[in-house]
Design a protein around this motif. Sequence first.
Motif, PDB file in Angstrom:
ATOM      1  N   LYS A  13       0.712  -1.092  -0.153  1.00  0.00           N
ATOM      2  CA  LYS A  13       0.290  -0.115  -0.063  1.00  0.00           C
ATOM      3  C   LYS A  13       0.816   1.252   0.030  1.00  0.00           C
ATOM      4  O   LYS A  13       1.803   1.586   0.406  1.00  0.00           O
ATOM      5  CB  LYS A  13      -0.615   0.203   1.346  1.00  0.00           C
ATOM      6  N   ARG A  61      -4.190   4.920   5.636  1.00  0.00           N
ATOM      7  CA  ARG A  61      -4.504   4.217   4.217  1.00  0.00           C
ATOM      8  C   ARG A  61      -5.762   4.628   4.321  1.00  0.00           C
ATOM      9  O   ARG A  61      -6.683   4.079   5.228  1.00  0.00           O
ATOM     10  CB  ARG A  61      -4.060   2.575   4.298  1.00  0.00           C
ATOM     11  N   SER A  66      -4.341   9.438   0.935  1.00  0.00           N
ATOM     12  CA  SER A  66      -3.801   7.857   0.619  1.00  0.00           C
ATOM     13  C   SER A  66      -4.874   6.956   0.510  1.00  0.00           C
ATOM     14  O   SER A  66      -5.625   6.650   1.001  1.00  0.00           O
ATOM     15  CB  SER A  66      -3.610   7.649   2.123  1.00  0.00           C
ATOM     16  N   SER A  68      -8.061   5.139  -1.077  1.00  0.00           N
ATOM     17  CA  SER A  68      -8.017   3.598  -1.241  1.00  0.00           C
ATOM     18  C   SER A  68      -9.800   3.109  -1.799  1.00  0.00           C
ATOM     19  O   SER A  68     -10.773   4.200  -1.722  1.00  0.00           O
ATOM     20  CB  SER A  68      -8.105   2.364  -0.052  1.00  0.00           C
ATOM     21  N   ASP A  72     -12.162  -1.771   1.407  1.00  0.00           N
ATOM     22  CA  ASP A  72     -10.819  -2.494   0.580  1.00  0.00           C
ATOM     23  C   ASP A  72     -10.965  -3.142   2.072  1.00  0.00           C
ATOM     24  O   ASP A  72     -10.307  -2.570   3.028  1.00  0.00           O
ATOM     25  CB  ASP A  72      -9.723  -1.290   0.504  1.00  0.00           C
TER      26      ASP A  72
END
Length: 280
Positions: A13, A61, A66, A68, A72
Motif C-alpha cells: 500500500k 490508508r 492515501s 483506497s 478494501d
Amino acid sequence: MQNDFMIKCGDGKLIAATHYGDEGLPMVIVSSALGTSRRFYDAFAKFLLQKGFQVLTFDYRGVGDSKSRKDDPDVKVSKWGSEDLTAVINWVKTYEPDQWIALVGHSIAGQIFPLAKNKKEVQAAYFVASQTASAYYWDSAHRWKVEVFWNLLFPATTNLTGKLPSWAYGGKYDIPKFAAMEWAEWGKHVNGVLQNSENRIRAFRDTQIPLRFISMDDDKILAPKRAVERLMEQYGGSRKEHHHWYASDFNKRKIGHFGFFQKENFEMWDDVHLWLKRYV
C-alpha cells in the motif's frame, strides 16, 4: 523545506506523507486522529520546525491523500499501526539511520502506536486526547450517547452507505467500511484495542518509553479523562504522565477534541517541544 511524497508499506500500500525540515534535526512523527488528514497538522508541524525539529506527517490508508476503495479489506485501523506507522518509521531510519525519533499522536494514534513492528525506534511519545475506544470508560452522563453510537447509529450508517460518514462520528473524512467495523469492535469491548489478544497486551506492556498524555475537560464525548487514563494504564513502564487541561487555563472558551492542533491555540504547543527536548 516542505516535501510531499508517497511511502510504500510492507504490504504494498502507498500512503501520502509530508516532510518538513532538513537532515540533522531530531525527528517528530505526527500520527493523526481518526479520519483526519495530515494537512490538519500543518501549522503545528511548522511550529516544531521553528523549534528545532524535523517533522513527518502522513495519511493513514483510506484517509486523505492515501486513497483506497471504501470496501478494501486491507484498510483497517490496526493496520494504520502495524503497516502504515511501521512504514513511516522505516522511512525515517532509511533517510537518517541514526536519527532520534519522537511521536506526537492525536486521538486514535495512542491506540495504534504499540502495534507498529518497529516502535522501539521511537524514543518518546506525546499523546493528545488519546483514549481507549471502550465505551465502559465514559461516565454515565455521556455513556448512553456512546452506546447509541456503537449499537444504533454506527451499524445503520455503515450498512446503508458502506462506510462510516464523517458526520456520524465528528471527524473530517469518511472511514472505509472495514476500518470502521474493526474500530467498532474495540469500542464495544471492555479492553478496547487490546480485546483479549496476548500479542497486543504484550505490545503495550513492552512500550516503556517516556509518555505524556493530555486530556481536555471539555472533551467529554470523544476523549473523557477516565478513558484517557485507561489507555495510559494499558501501556507498560513507569515513565508515563497524564495532565488534564481546562480551557480556562489558557483563557479559552473551549478546546475540545481538535482544538489543541488549531493554530489559534499555538500557545499550548510550547508544552510539546519543551517536554520532547528533555529526551533528545
